[in-house]
Design a protein around this motif. Structure first.
Motif, mmCIF file in Angstrom:
data_model
loop_
_atom_site.group_PDB
_atom_site.id
_atom_site.type_symbol
_atom_site.label_atom_id
_atom_site.label_comp_id
_atom_site.label_asym_id
_atom_site.label_seq_id
_atom_site.Cartn_x
_atom_site.Cartn_y
_atom_site.Cartn_z
ATOM 1 N N SER A 85 0.691 -1.180 -0.072
ATOM 2 C CA SER A 85 0.293 -0.553 0.133
ATOM 3 C C SER A 85 0.686 1.101 -0.030
ATOM 4 O O SER A 85 0.576 1.863 -0.078
ATOM 5 N N ASP A 98 -11.008 0.484 -0.149
ATOM 6 C CA ASP A 98 -9.997 -0.807 -0.480
ATOM 7 C C ASP A 98 -9.297 -1.473 0.273
ATOM 8 O O ASP A 98 -8.690 -2.812 0.121
ATOM 9 N N GLU A 101 -9.887 -6.035 -0.246
ATOM 10 C CA GLU A 101 -9.031 -6.500 -0.804
ATOM 11 C C GLU A 101 -6.897 -5.981 -0.668
ATOM 12 O O GLU A 101 -6.373 -7.366 -1.148
ATOM 13 N N GLU A 124 -12.912 -7.342 -7.763
ATOM 14 C CA GLU A 124 -12.588 -5.934 -8.234
ATOM 15 C C GLU A 124 -11.616 -5.596 -8.128
ATOM 16 O O GLU A 124 -10.190 -6.336 -8.044
ATOM 17 N N THR A 125 -11.172 -4.866 -9.480
ATOM 18 C CA THR A 125 -10.049 -4.438 -10.194
ATOM 19 C C THR A 125 -8.884 -4.175 -10.149
ATOM 20 O O THR A 125 -7.620 -4.804 -9.848
ATOM 21 N N ASN A 126 -9.198 -3.974 -8.878
ATOM 22 C CA ASN A 126 -7.851 -2.815 -8.253
ATOM 23 C C ASN A 126 -7.181 -3.983 -7.349
ATOM 24 O O ASN A 126 -5.956 -3.914 -7.023
ATOM 25 N N GLN A 129 -5.298 -6.255 -10.168
ATOM 26 C CA GLN A 129 -4.783 -5.771 -10.311
ATOM 27 C C GLN A 129 -2.991 -5.248 -8.943
ATOM 28 O O GLN A 129 -1.334 -5.952 -9.331
ATOM 29 N N LEU A 130 -3.671 -5.498 -7.260
ATOM 30 C CA LEU A 130 -2.155 -5.641 -6.678
ATOM 31 C C LEU A 130 -2.042 -6.970 -6.791
ATOM 32 O O LEU A 130 -0.241 -7.289 -6.103
ATOM 33 N N SER A 133 0.277 -8.002 -9.317
ATOM 34 C CA SER A 133 1.721 -7.833 -9.489
ATOM 35 C C SER A 133 2.902 -8.187 -8.090
ATOM 36 O O SER A 133 4.230 -8.192 -8.201
#
Length: 204
Positions: A85, A98, A101, A124-126, A129-130, A133
C-alpha cells in the motif's frame, strides 16, 4: 505447500447471498478470509437487503469451511501491508477504502513468502491488479533462486467455468441464469457474452 484460498468480500457476498457456498467450496475447497473482509460481509448483510442471506451462510460455514485470518499487525503482515500500500499498516487500517482487497493480497503474500502456494479470489479490478503485482514479484524472486511460494488469482468466471457441466451448473441455461443472478448483485461483472462461460469447450 498449499494454503486455503483467500476470498474477498465481493465474491463472498455474491455466492453466499445466493446460497451457492457449496458450489464455491466444490471448486476451491475450504476457504479463508481476513477479519476485515468477514466484517465487511457481515455489515453489508445487515444493511443491504440483497445480501441478507450472506450472514446466515457465514454462520453455517463456521471455521471448518471458512477460516478467519487475524489482521493483527504482526511483523510479516505489517511488512506486506506497508509494501503493497505504500502506507504503514497502523495508518492504512484506519482507511476503509479498498481495505478488504489489500488485506486479502497481504495475507496471500505472507503465506507465499513462507513457501505456500496461495490462491486469492477477487473480482474487483484494483484488488486483482494488486494481487497480480505480488504474483509477478514472487516470480522474480523465484527466478533469482529464492524459495518463495506463489500467488494465483481467480475470479467469479474462473469459478463458474470450473463448475460447468457439474451438478451445480449442469447446462448452459443454468449457467446463464446463475450468472445473471450474480450480476444482479454485482454490476462490476461483465455481460456473460464477454466471458467464456457459454463456450462450446465447456459444454461438450
Amino acid at each position: 505447500m498449499s494454503h486455503r484460498p483467500i476470498i474477498d468480500a465481493g465474491p463472498g457476498l455474491n455466492f453466499f447471498s445466493l446460497n451457492k457456498e457449496r458450489l464455491l467450496i466444490s471448486v476451491l475447497g475450504p476457504l479463508s478470509t481476513p477479519e476485515t473482509v468477514y466484517g465487511e460481509i457481515e455489515r453489508k448483510a445487515q444493511t443491504e437487503q440483497r445480501f441478507r442471506n450472506a450472514a446466515a451462510v457465514l454462520r453455517r460455514l463456521g471455521a471448518a469451511y471458512l477460516e478467519l485470518l487475524p489482521d493483527d499487525p504482526n511483523d510479516a503482515l505489517n511488512v506486506a501491508v506497508s509494501r503493497i500500500s505504500g502506507t504503514p499498516m497502523a495508518e492504512r487500517l484506519r482507511q476503509r477504502q479498498d481495505l478488504g482487497e489489500l488485506m486479502v493480497v497481504a495475507h496471500a503474500a505472507v503465506a507465499a513468502e513462507a513457501g505456500s502456494d496461495a490462491v486469492v479470489l477477487i473480482d474487483e479490478t484494483n484488488g486483482a491488479q494488486l494481487a497480480d503485482s505480488e504474483r509477478r514479484r514472487l516470480v522474480r524472486l523465484r527466478s533469482q533462486g529464492h524459495q518463495e511460494g506463489s500467488i494465483s488469482l481467480v475470479n467469479t468466471p474462473t469459478i463458474l467455468e470450473a463448475a460447468a457441466s457439474t451438478t451445480y451448473i449442469p447446462d448452459r441455461a443454468a449457467m446463464r441464469g446463475l450468472y445473471e443472478r450474480l450480476r444482479g448483485l454485482d454490476d462490476g461483472l461483465v455481460p456473460i457474452e464477454r466471458t467464456q462461460l457459454l463456450s462450446p469447450r465447456l459444454w461438450r
